[in-house]
Design a protein around this motif. Structure first.
Motif, PDB file in Angstrom:
ATOM      1  N   ARG A 536       2.724   2.791  -1.852  1.00  0.00           N
ATOM      2  CA  ARG A 536       1.414   3.312  -2.234  1.00  0.00           C
ATOM      3  C   ARG A 536       1.310   4.664  -1.543  1.00  0.00           C
ATOM      4  NH1 ARG A 536      -2.369   1.542   0.095  1.00  0.00           N
ATOM      5  NH2 ARG A 536      -1.365   0.248   1.656  1.00  0.00           N
ATOM      6  N   GLU A 614       5.993  -0.155 -13.312  1.00  0.00           N
ATOM      7  CA  GLU A 614       6.061  -1.606 -13.515  1.00  0.00           C
ATOM      8  C   GLU A 614       7.105  -2.185 -12.558  1.00  0.00           C
ATOM      9  OE1 GLU A 614       4.131  -3.619 -15.378  1.00  0.00           O
ATOM     10  OE2 GLU A 614       3.010  -1.737 -15.524  1.00  0.00           O
ATOM     11  N   MET A 637       4.094  -5.497   7.904  1.00  0.00           N
ATOM     12  CA  MET A 637       5.421  -6.021   7.622  1.00  0.00           C
ATOM     13  C   MET A 637       6.241  -4.977   6.880  1.00  0.00           C
ATOM     14  SD  MET A 637       7.817  -8.136   7.595  1.00  0.00           S
ATOM     15  CE  MET A 637       7.083  -9.517   8.447  1.00  0.00           C
ATOM     16  N   VAL A 640       8.488  -3.594   0.850  1.00  0.00           N
ATOM     17  CA  VAL A 640       9.438  -2.781   0.090  1.00  0.00           C
ATOM     18  C   VAL A 640      10.849  -2.980   0.660  1.00  0.00           C
ATOM     19  CG1 VAL A 640      10.115  -0.417  -0.466  1.00  0.00           C
ATOM     20  CG2 VAL A 640       7.715  -1.100  -0.631  1.00  0.00           C
TER      21      VAL A 640
HETATM   22  C1  GDG Z   1      -0.095  -4.628   3.306  1.00  0.00           C
HETATM   23  C2  GDG Z   1       0.426  -4.201   4.676  1.00  0.00           C
HETATM   24  C3  GDG Z   1       2.207  -5.894   4.452  1.00  0.00           C
HETATM   25  C4  GDG Z   1       4.266  -0.003  -4.435  1.00  0.00           C
HETATM   26  N1  GDG Z   1       4.233   0.920  -5.390  1.00  0.00           N
HETATM   27  C5  GDG Z   1       4.345   0.268  -6.544  1.00  0.00           C
HETATM   28  C6  GDG Z   1       4.473  -1.062  -6.276  1.00  0.00           C
HETATM   29  N2  GDG Z   1       4.417  -1.223  -4.968  1.00  0.00           N
HETATM   30  C7  GDG Z   1       4.494  -2.524  -4.316  1.00  0.00           C
HETATM   31  C8  GDG Z   1       5.755  -2.683  -3.535  1.00  0.00           C
HETATM   32  C9  GDG Z   1       5.332  -3.774  -2.577  1.00  0.00           C
HETATM   33  C10 GDG Z   1       3.851  -3.504  -2.390  1.00  0.00           C
HETATM   34  O1  GDG Z   1       3.437  -2.674  -3.411  1.00  0.00           O
HETATM   35  C11 GDG Z   1       3.581  -2.800  -1.091  1.00  0.00           C
HETATM   36  O2  GDG Z   1       3.670  -3.725  -0.072  1.00  0.00           O
HETATM   37  P1  GDG Z   1       3.881  -3.266   1.414  1.00  0.00           P
HETATM   38  O3  GDG Z   1       4.135  -4.457   2.223  1.00  0.00           O
HETATM   39  O4  GDG Z   1       5.004  -2.315   1.451  1.00  0.00           O
HETATM   40  O5  GDG Z   1       2.556  -2.518   1.867  1.00  0.00           O
HETATM   41  P2  GDG Z   1       0.934  -2.615   1.677  1.00  0.00           P
HETATM   42  O6  GDG Z   1       0.548  -2.459   0.279  1.00  0.00           O
HETATM   43  O7  GDG Z   1       0.392  -1.606   2.598  1.00  0.00           O
HETATM   44  O8  GDG Z   1       0.565  -4.070   2.168  1.00  0.00           O
HETATM   45  C12 GDG Z   1       1.895  -4.459   4.763  1.00  0.00           C
HETATM   46  C13 GDG Z   1       1.557  -6.327   3.172  1.00  0.00           C
HETATM   47  O9  GDG Z   1       0.164  -6.039   3.180  1.00  0.00           O
HETATM   48  C14 GDG Z   1       1.726  -7.800   2.941  1.00  0.00           C
HETATM   49  O10 GDG Z   1       1.182  -8.507   3.999  1.00  0.00           O
HETATM   50  O11 GDG Z   1       3.601  -6.059   4.352  1.00  0.00           O
HETATM   51  O12 GDG Z   1       2.365  -4.149   6.040  1.00  0.00           O
HETATM   52  O13 GDG Z   1       0.170  -2.837   4.897  1.00  0.00           O
HETATM   53  O14 GDG Z   1       5.463  -5.029  -3.166  1.00  0.00           O
HETATM   54  O15 GDG Z   1       6.815  -3.025  -4.379  1.00  0.00           O
HETATM   55  N3  GDG Z   1       4.626  -1.994  -7.205  1.00  0.00           N
HETATM   56  C15 GDG Z   1       4.627  -1.575  -8.480  1.00  0.00           C
HETATM   57  N4  GDG Z   1       4.488  -0.295  -8.827  1.00  0.00           N
HETATM   58  C16 GDG Z   1       4.360   0.660  -7.902  1.00  0.00           C
HETATM   59  O16 GDG Z   1       4.248   1.830  -8.241  1.00  0.00           O
HETATM   60  N5  GDG Z   1       4.768  -2.485  -9.410  1.00  0.00           N
END
Ligand code: GDG
Length: 741
Positions: A536, A614, A637, A640
């Motif tokens: 994000r 997607e 965590m 990605v």
């Molecule tokens: C919070 C915490 C913790 C991203 N861009 C796209 C997309 N994504 C997906 C990734 C991943 C998810 O979003 C991001 O997850 P993260 O864990 O990296 O980070 P946060 O959104 O900040 O989540 C974090 C999480 O909660 C879970 O507890 O790990 O530390 O900050 O799945 O793939 N997915 C799609 N298109 C995109 O453009 N489909």
């Protein structure tokens, strides 16, 4: 009552048995008493009548003698009286003298107790010498009726039986009362020990626990903890965690329990597309993890209704059954006004708590208006959850920093609920957290939880330190529990993960095809080495630092100019917040500047794609890349990193991972870097680009093993197993929800 009956009835039976067993003894005893009594009586009668009888005998007045004997037998017990002058003579006796009593036998019976049976009952025969000059062998015979002995004996036995029964009742009553009192006292003592009372400071006004238990208390608690963790480790080792095994465990451990999930984001968003309504499933690890629970338990998911067609599909209770094709659980939508959303979501949660917890050098902004909306929305959700609860003690899974106050508000509404709160972002140190003007309220709100989960032990430690610093609470660092306001909260580490195996659709296209397709789509030459970043567009993800590291690589190792490109997928997020707008501008400017420096000699070093992709496309990028660079400045965590590993079933590709992510603690085979150190990151990039295939495979294999084993189903399963154990323990010590201290 049942316990009392269980005790009293056997006791009464035993005593009744004893009463019957002693009855013959009583018979014998009463008989010997009465025989002895009759002996004395007979002697008395014999002595008394001796003189008048001698006189009558001497006078030869047989008729008078018989009249005399008849008068004597008017006594109800004296049955017959007779006199024999010699063994050969006929007895001078009352008519009632039994024919078996013959003068010829009297010398044999003299001095003995002779009993004769008769229709009326036994007869007692006493023979006494009645000697005179005229009759030196004269004998007096007295026959007593002994039927009264039998009557008395029966009466005695009856009274004895009643006595035993009365005794049994009295003994049982006293015993049961004493046992109940002692049992209650003992159980209360044990319960208080198991809850940890008396080990630490006594709460003011509390009864002091039994001092004699104190020495064993700690050992007992430790033993219980060890047994629990042993059992859990054993269970977990034996389980291959999948959506199905999670469902099976839930059916076994939490059969029939009422489970409610609360999150800001809903698992299905209904959007209007012209004439049609589409149900979108957001790409979120959280939904993947929690949906199997919901499906297994037909639970309720309470969330903010944010889709353009959300209101059109709900019933009059704001509920909609999902998944749309095969309904298994329901969403309860909570509607927020624009002001509520601005204050609660964008304001306090994302401009206040998000930067506060991430320590990413963006100042948190706290406004009292935002706080008021945050409180109001948390209250709104608490009421929605309470109205959805089917039982007094549901299991409620509260998700994330949007709902810090919800646990304590829910505890007021549902005192017996088991509330599991998971905080998806880091928890900072106490000094940093103390910046928040409503720090005490936030921490106290979270302490309404039965279990409070973080990704890492480091975050658990920070939280417990913060509680210690801010609140009048009891912190037990051995068991990692906090006792606040009479309630106990267990602070636990539950590292989140992704679904394993990934959906087949994600891995459908082979790696070679992904490599060529991705390069082609981005106008990159087929032989270019490719790096990938997927985030994000958030300032915590370190995207600018990532770009500076790429710049440094090209400065230090110019051989990569034109031979290496980095694709950054940056999904727009929280675009209404100024800080995010500035961040996007900075990211764009940095990419442009670096491309300006190095793009003249071939493809651009950075391909920035600020748009949502997607999941299938994201996986294609992961599979096409030679390396994935995760450079978060601070991250709970980071999923990605795990998704990249999951995407590489070819066991190739290198993961460069920030040391400030929770994932870095689980994936040491990645190249771990400090994103603030551009030189170090550049060196890691170079190392990744030159890493031999065998080393890539060895590292990737180990990481894939870990992600497979510690997947998201385990994350959810472990929390629910802990909740189930807590409820079992609660039932044992008399409570079902948050264990009171
Ligand atoms: C919070 C915490 C913790 C991203 N861009 C796209 C997309 N994504 C997906 C990734 C991943 C998810 O979003 C991001 O997850 P993260 O864990 O990296 O980070 P946060 O959104 O900040 O989540 C974090 C999480 O909660 C879970 O507890 O790990 O530390 O900050 O799945 O793939 N997915 C799609 N298109 C995109 O453009 N489909």
């Amino acid at each position: 009552m049942r316990l009392s009956l269980r005790f009293v009835l056997p006791l009464m039976l035993v005593l009744a048995g004893i009463a019957y067993a002693v009855a013959p003894l009583v018979d014998r005893l009463t008989l010997s008493w009465f025989v002895h009594d009759l002996e004395s009586r007979s002697s008395l009668i014999a002595n008394t009548i001796q003189e008048p009888l001698q006189e009558l005998l001497a006078a030869g007045k047989r008729v008078k003698i018989l009249e005399f004997f008849n008068r004597l037998t008017q006594d109800e017990r004296l049955f017959a009286v007779g006199y024999c002058a010699t063994p050969a003579s006929r007895a001078l006796a009352t008519r009632s003298l039994p024919p078996e009593v013959r003068c010829s036998d009297l010398h044999l019976w003299e001095g003995t107790n002779h009993l004769l049976p008769s229709a009326k009952g036994p007869l007692h025969v006493t023979v006494r010498p009645m000697v005179s000059e005229a009759a030196p062998e004269g004998r007096l015979v007295l026959v007593h009726d002994m039927s009264f002995v039998t009557r008395r004996s029966e009466e005695t036995k009856r009274y004895l039986f009643y006595l035993f029964m009365g005794l049994a009742a009295a003994v049982s009553l006293v015993t049961v009362v004493i046992a109940q009192l002692s049992w209650r006292g003992w159980m209360a003592g044990m319960r208080s020990l198991l809850r940890g009372e008396g080990l630490l400071r006594q709460p003011r006004g509390a009864q002091p626990s039994l001092p004699e238990f104190k020495p064993i208390a700690r050992d007992l608690q430790r033993l219980i903890r060890e047994l629990e963790s042993d059992a859990r480790a054993r269970d977990e080792d034996q389980i291959t965690w999948t959506a199905e095994s999670l469902r099976a465990i839930l059916r076994g451990e939490l059969r029939g329990e009422d489970i409610i999930v609360v999150s800001n984001r809903e698992p299905y968003i209904h959007q209007r597309r012209g004439d049609r309504i589409e149900a979108q499933r957001p790409a979120s690890g959280l939904v993947t993890a929690l949906e199997p629970i919901m499906r297994a338990c037909s639970g309720t998911w309470v969330a903010h209704g944010s889709g353009s067609a959300d209101r059109e599909v709900v019933d009059r209770h704001d509920r909609v059954s999902v998944p749309p094709d095969k309904p298994a659980y329901r969403i309860r939508r909570v509607w927020l006004t624009a002001e509520e959303e601005a204050g609660y979501y964008y304001g306090f949660a994302n401009e206040g708590l998000w930067p506060l917890c991430h320590i990413a050098h963006v100042r948190p902004t706290f406004r009292s208006g935002d706080w008021a909306q945050y409180v109001a929305v948390n209250r709104k959700f608490a009421q929605a959850v309470a109205s959805e609860a089917k039982t007094k003690a549901p299991i409620v899974l509260v998700q994330d920093y949007h709902f810090a106050l919800l646990p304590s508000m829910l505890r007021e509404e549902l005192p017996d609920a088991t509330i599991i709160t998971f905080w998806h972002i880091p928890w900072p140190n106490p000094e940093s957290f103390a910046i928040c003007p409503w720090r005490d309220e936030v921490v106290a709100g979270l302490l309404g939880s039965s279990i409070l989960g973080f990704h890492t032990q480091f975050h658990c430690n920070n939280f417990v330190d913060t509680v210690d610093r801010l609140l009048e609470a009891r912190v037990d660092r051995e068991s990692f529990t906090v006792s606040f306001g009479g309630k106990l909260t267990a602070v636990r580490r539950y590292p989140i993960s992704i679904a394993w195996p990934p959906e087949a659709e994600m891995l459908q296209k082979n790696v070679a095809d992904c490599r060529s397709a991705v390069r082609e789509q981005n106008d990159l030459p087929p032989e270019v080495m490719l790096g990938i970043g997927v985030d994000r567009l958030d300032y915590t993800k370190g995207i600018v630092e990532r770009f500076r590291a790429i710049e440094r690589l090209l400065e230090l190792n110019p051989e990569w100019i034109g031979r290496f490109s980095f694709v950054q997928i940056a999904a727009p997020t929280r675009a209404g917040i100024e800080e995010y707008q500035q961040h996007e501008a900075q990211v764009r400017a940095t990419a442009t500047r670096i491309n300006g420096r190095f793009a003249r000699r071939g493809p651009p070093p950075i391909v920035l794609k600020v748009e949502h992709h997607e999941p299938r496309e994201v996986y294609a990028y992961f599979r096409a890349a030679d390396l994935c660079f995760v450079s978060s400045l601070h991250d709970g965590m980071n999923l990605v990193a795990k998704e990249f590993v999951a995407a590489r079933d070819d066991e190739r590709g290198v993961l460069i991972l920030s040391q400030f992510t929770g994932a870095a603690r689980e994936l040491p085979e990645a190249l771990i870097v400090n994103p603030y150190d551009a030189d170090q990151c550049a060196a890691a990039l170079h190392l990744a680009l030159t890493m031999p295939a065998a080393e890539q495979r060895d590292r990737m294999r180990l990481m894939r093993g870990l992600v497979a084993e510690f997947n998201v189903f385990r994350w959810a399963g472990r929390m629910l197993l802990d909740a189930a154990a807590m409820r079992r323990r609660g039932r044992l010590i008399g409570r079902s929800g948050g264990v009171e201290t």
